[in-house]
Design an enzyme around this catalytic site. Structure first.
Site, PDB file in Angstrom:
ATOM      1  N   GLY A   1       0.776  -1.228  -0.046  1.00  0.00           N
ATOM      2  CA  GLY A   1      -0.009  -0.205   0.084  1.00  0.00           C
ATOM      3  C   GLY A   1       0.924   1.285  -0.135  1.00  0.00           C
ATOM      4  O   GLY A   1       0.323   2.279  -0.287  1.00  0.00           O
ATOM      5  N   HIS A   2       2.007   1.093   0.404  1.00  0.00           N
ATOM      6  CA  HIS A   2       2.943   2.230   0.542  1.00  0.00           C
ATOM      7  C   HIS A   2       4.117   1.980  -0.137  1.00  0.00           C
ATOM      8  O   HIS A   2       5.361   1.808   0.391  1.00  0.00           O
ATOM      9  CB  HIS A   2       3.330   2.596   2.131  1.00  0.00           C
ATOM     10  CG  HIS A   2       3.636   3.941   2.480  1.00  0.00           C
ATOM     11  ND1 HIS A   2       5.039   4.279   2.370  1.00  0.00           N
ATOM     12  CD2 HIS A   2       3.024   5.070   2.907  1.00  0.00           C
ATOM     13  CE1 HIS A   2       5.230   5.526   2.524  1.00  0.00           C
ATOM     14  NE2 HIS A   2       3.870   6.047   2.737  1.00  0.00           N
ATOM     15  N   PHE A   3       4.619   2.389  -1.504  1.00  0.00           N
ATOM     16  CA  PHE A   3       3.084   2.453  -2.337  1.00  0.00           C
ATOM     17  C   PHE A   3       3.280   1.886  -3.607  1.00  0.00           C
ATOM     18  O   PHE A   3       4.342   0.941  -4.058  1.00  0.00           O
ATOM     19  CB  PHE A   3       3.467   4.032  -3.043  1.00  0.00           C
ATOM     20  CG  PHE A   3       3.230   5.050  -2.096  1.00  0.00           C
ATOM     21  CD1 PHE A   3       2.001   5.531  -1.501  1.00  0.00           C
ATOM     22  CD2 PHE A   3       4.207   5.883  -1.438  1.00  0.00           C
ATOM     23  CE1 PHE A   3       1.783   6.518  -0.459  1.00  0.00           C
ATOM     24  CE2 PHE A   3       4.168   6.733  -0.706  1.00  0.00           C
ATOM     25  CZ  PHE A   3       2.843   7.230   0.012  1.00  0.00           C
TER      26      PHE A   3
ATOM     27  N   LEU B   1       8.239   2.553  -0.263  1.00  0.00           N
ATOM     28  CA  LEU B   1       8.810   3.352   0.668  1.00  0.00           C
ATOM     29  C   LEU B   1       8.733   3.181   1.940  1.00  0.00           C
ATOM     30  O   LEU B   1       7.395   2.825   2.429  1.00  0.00           O
ATOM     31  CB  LEU B   1       8.703   4.840   0.305  1.00  0.00           C
ATOM     32  CG  LEU B   1       8.832   5.313  -1.000  1.00  0.00           C
ATOM     33  CD1 LEU B   1       8.381   7.076  -1.240  1.00  0.00           C
ATOM     34  CD2 LEU B   1      10.361   5.367  -1.346  1.00  0.00           C
TER      35      LEU B   1
END
Lengths: 157, 93
Positions: free
Chosen positions: A37-39, A44
């Protein structure tokens, strides 16, 4: 670093009790569900977890100086800055210094470095209290062995 | 030369965004000014730095919890200023 277990520090490499400083290694894993989800397509290390890494580093120092008789709980984050992207596989050195040792609280200046660059820094405040129960204290003593905390510098009385 | 109370009042005003004119020597930090324990940590930090002392907050809290003292003895600002003066005097003696 075991992000999913919220264990962000791999190893304590230096603990200077009198100087009130500590340095820790924290290597961001190559893979983690967090990066889904990140990203997506551009993984990151989240800034909030960099804050947590700085808080855990500070916490080890405070607990160590309290001879593992008291626990540090994060209560305030000030001036947190994320100066550079931290991708998977980054080998961070996270350091902290107690800037004020108050009665029942402590303030630290903490930062994370990647190579010769500071990637994050913050001012953190902790409430310092007796361990609320033996289970937590025993868990911290157990984690201390995992992160190779220099227990020879801790009073055992 | 500003008094200890003035310094403390200025710290509280800046830290908690309370108008300076609302902060009186008779003000109770908790009951009158509504300062919570987290904000009081910031105030304690600033007071420790300003006066070069370490306010014994834990000891004071323990005395209140054990019924040996009232919160007014520590947190009414004129009383707090007196205690700060005593700590400074002890440090310099």
């Amino acid at each position: 670093m075991r992000i999913e277990k919220f264990q962000l520090i791999d190893r304590v490499v230096e603990f200077k009790r009198e100087d009130r400083t500590i340095r820790c290694e924290a290597t961001v894993p190559q893979e983690s569900s967090i990066f889904e989800g990140h990203f997506p397509g551009y993984p990151l290390m989240p800034g909030v977890l960099l804050v947590e890494a700085m808080a855990q580093t500070s916490g080890w120092m405070i607990i160590g100086r309290e001879d593992f008789k008291r626990m540090a709980f994060l209560v305030s984050v000030r001036d947190a800055k994320f100066r550079s992207f931290v991708p998977p596989g980054s080998k961070l050195i996270v350091s902290a210094k107690i800037s004020h040792d108050g009665s029942g609280f402590a303030v630290t200046q903490a930062q994370g470095e990647l190579g010769d660059r500071i990637v994050c820094d913050a001012t953190l405040t902790f409430r310092v209290t007796d361990f609320p129960n033996d289970e937590l204290r025993n868990a911290m003593l157990h984690f201390a062995t995992i992160v190779e905390f220099p227990m020879e510098l801790v009073a055992n009385d | 030369m500003s008094t200890t109370f003035d310094t403390v009042a200025n710290i509280i005003s800046e830290t908690c965004d309370i108008p300076r004119e609302n902060i009186k020597p008779e003000s109770h930090a908790i009951d009158d000014l509504g300062i919570d324990s987290l904000d009081f940590l910031d105030i304690a930090f600033a007071i420790d730095k300003a006066f070069g002392i370490k306010m014994p907050l834990e000891k004071w809290t323990q005395e209140v919890n054990e019924g040996k003292a009232t919160t007014a003895q520590y947190f009414v600002l004129k009383n707090l200023a007196d205690r700060i003066d005593a700590l400074v005097a002890a440090k310099n003696s």
